[in-house]
Design a protein around this motif. Structure first.
Motif, PDB file in Angstrom:
ATOM      1  N   LYS A 295       4.528 -10.587   5.987  1.00 41.18           N
ATOM      2  CA  LYS A 295       4.948 -10.227   4.657  1.00 41.18           C
ATOM      3  C   LYS A 295       4.410 -11.305   3.565  1.00 41.18           C
ATOM      4  O   LYS A 295       4.199 -10.911   2.481  1.00 41.18           O
ATOM      5  CB  LYS A 295       6.571 -10.307   4.734  1.00 41.18           C
ATOM      6  CG  LYS A 295       7.225  -9.415   5.517  1.00 41.18           C
ATOM      7  CD  LYS A 295       6.895  -8.013   4.998  1.00 41.18           C
ATOM      8  CE  LYS A 295       7.837  -6.992   5.960  1.00 41.18           C
ATOM      9  NZ  LYS A 295       6.967  -6.063   6.688  1.00 41.18           N
TER      10      LYS A 295
ATOM     11  N   GLN B 177       1.539 -13.805   1.995  1.00 44.80           N
ATOM     12  CA  GLN B 177       0.054 -13.719   1.525  1.00 44.80           C
ATOM     13  C   GLN B 177      -0.494 -15.009   1.896  1.00 44.80           C
ATOM     14  O   GLN B 177      -0.039 -16.092   2.086  1.00 44.80           O
ATOM     15  CB  GLN B 177      -0.089 -13.365  -0.036  1.00 44.80           C
ATOM     16  CG  GLN B 177       0.487 -11.944  -0.600  1.00 44.80           C
ATOM     17  CD  GLN B 177       0.281 -11.677  -1.666  1.00 44.80           C
ATOM     18  OE1 GLN B 177       0.617 -12.586  -2.617  1.00 44.80           O
ATOM     19  NE2 GLN B 177      -0.098 -10.463  -2.005  1.00 44.80           N
TER      20      GLN B 177
ATOM     21  N   TYR C 199      -5.557  -2.382   4.908  1.00 48.98           N
ATOM     22  CA  TYR C 199      -4.200  -3.112   4.908  1.00 48.98           C
ATOM     23  C   TYR C 199      -4.503  -4.719   4.649  1.00 48.98           C
ATOM     24  O   TYR C 199      -3.481  -5.314   4.197  1.00 48.98           O
ATOM     25  CB  TYR C 199      -3.582  -3.021   6.258  1.00 48.98           C
ATOM     26  CG  TYR C 199      -3.175  -1.754   6.718  1.00 48.98           C
ATOM     27  CD1 TYR C 199      -2.455  -0.908   5.964  1.00 48.98           C
ATOM     28  CD2 TYR C 199      -3.447  -1.353   8.171  1.00 48.98           C
ATOM     29  CE1 TYR C 199      -2.185   0.409   6.344  1.00 48.98           C
ATOM     30  CE2 TYR C 199      -2.935   0.034   8.422  1.00 48.98           C
ATOM     31  CZ  TYR C 199      -2.211   0.771   7.557  1.00 48.98           C
ATOM     32  OH  TYR C 199      -1.782   2.079   8.064  1.00 48.98           O
TER      33      TYR C 199
ATOM     34  N   LYS D 221      -2.583  -6.205   1.615  1.00 51.06           N
ATOM     35  CA  LYS D 221      -1.277  -6.721   1.858  1.00 51.06           C
ATOM     36  C   LYS D 221      -1.094  -8.187   1.931  1.00 51.06           C
ATOM     37  O   LYS D 221       0.002  -8.677   1.335  1.00 51.06           O
ATOM     38  CB  LYS D 221      -0.564  -5.942   3.136  1.00 51.06           C
ATOM     39  CG  LYS D 221      -0.547  -4.314   2.889  1.00 51.06           C
ATOM     40  CD  LYS D 221      -0.247  -3.750   4.375  1.00 51.06           C
ATOM     41  CE  LYS D 221       1.000  -4.144   4.989  1.00 51.06           C
ATOM     42  NZ  LYS D 221       2.276  -3.407   4.154  1.00 51.06           N
TER      43      LYS D 221
END
Length: 198
Positions: free
Chosen positions: A92, A94, A118, A121
């Protein structure tokens, strides 16, 4: 060390020399495909200003975790399970650095595409994506040994293979990354970096 890789041992010093400059402003790195954790431990030790998050497929995490625990480098974190083709597996949080070594030629091309799909994300504007391994340029191998390696890879798994730089660069640009550098490394490998644009 479990899953020990002689090639990791040979190349990690050369890679760290480049990462010392590339990752100088980086504080948090996510490594994709850590396997034995040799790179994670070596780079975390050599780059004490950042935290290094190792990851790998779930079946490889127990051995990876044991190696990281035994290595006992404070800024090398407990490994996480991550299949780059599964949206729900990605962390979740970064990172401002993403690193992977010798993975793109092991994965199938559709898996490489999904990985790039992905990647945003876990990135923010300015995140540096750095990939180490062999590449082709305009369809040509950089050495006879890489051409031989390609044959070995495809005999082992027809979906694997040395990737074309131009195709990987296109995937990176489609996800908002811009090429920063392409450094020729020993043993006919490259260290290629892209930066996420705002």
């Amino acid at each position: 060390m479990l899953n020990f890789s002689p090639s990791c041992e040979r190349n990690q010093g050369y890679i760290l020399t480049e990462l010392e400059q590339l990752f100088a402003p980086v504080t948090r790195v996510l490594e994709l495909g850590s396997l034995s954790g040799q790179h994670a431990l070596h780079f975390a030790s050599g780059l004490p200003h950042l935290s290094w998050q190792p990851s790998d497929l779930a079946e490889n995490v127990p051995a990876l975790t044991e190696n990281i625990r035994h290595g006992a480098i404070d800024n090398c974190l407990v490994p996480i399970a991550l299949d780059v083709t599964l949206a729900g597996d990605w962390p979740k949080q970064q990172y401002d650095g993403i690193f992977t070594a010798n993975t793109l030629h092991i994965m199938s091309w559709p898996s490489v595409v999904q990985m790039f799909d992905y990647l945003p994300k876990v990135c923010r504007p300015g995140t540096l994506l750095t990939i180490y391994g062999p590449f082709k340029y305009q369809g040509a191998y950089t050495s006879d040994s890489n051409a031989n390696f390609q044959r070995w890879l495809q005999d082992r798994d027809p979906q694997s293979g040395i990737r074309d730089f131009e195709q990987v660069d296109r995937l990176a640009r489609q996800q908002g990354f811009e090429l920063v550098s392409d450094i020729q490394m020993p043993a006919n490998n490259q260290l290629i970096s892209w930066r996420k644009q705002g």
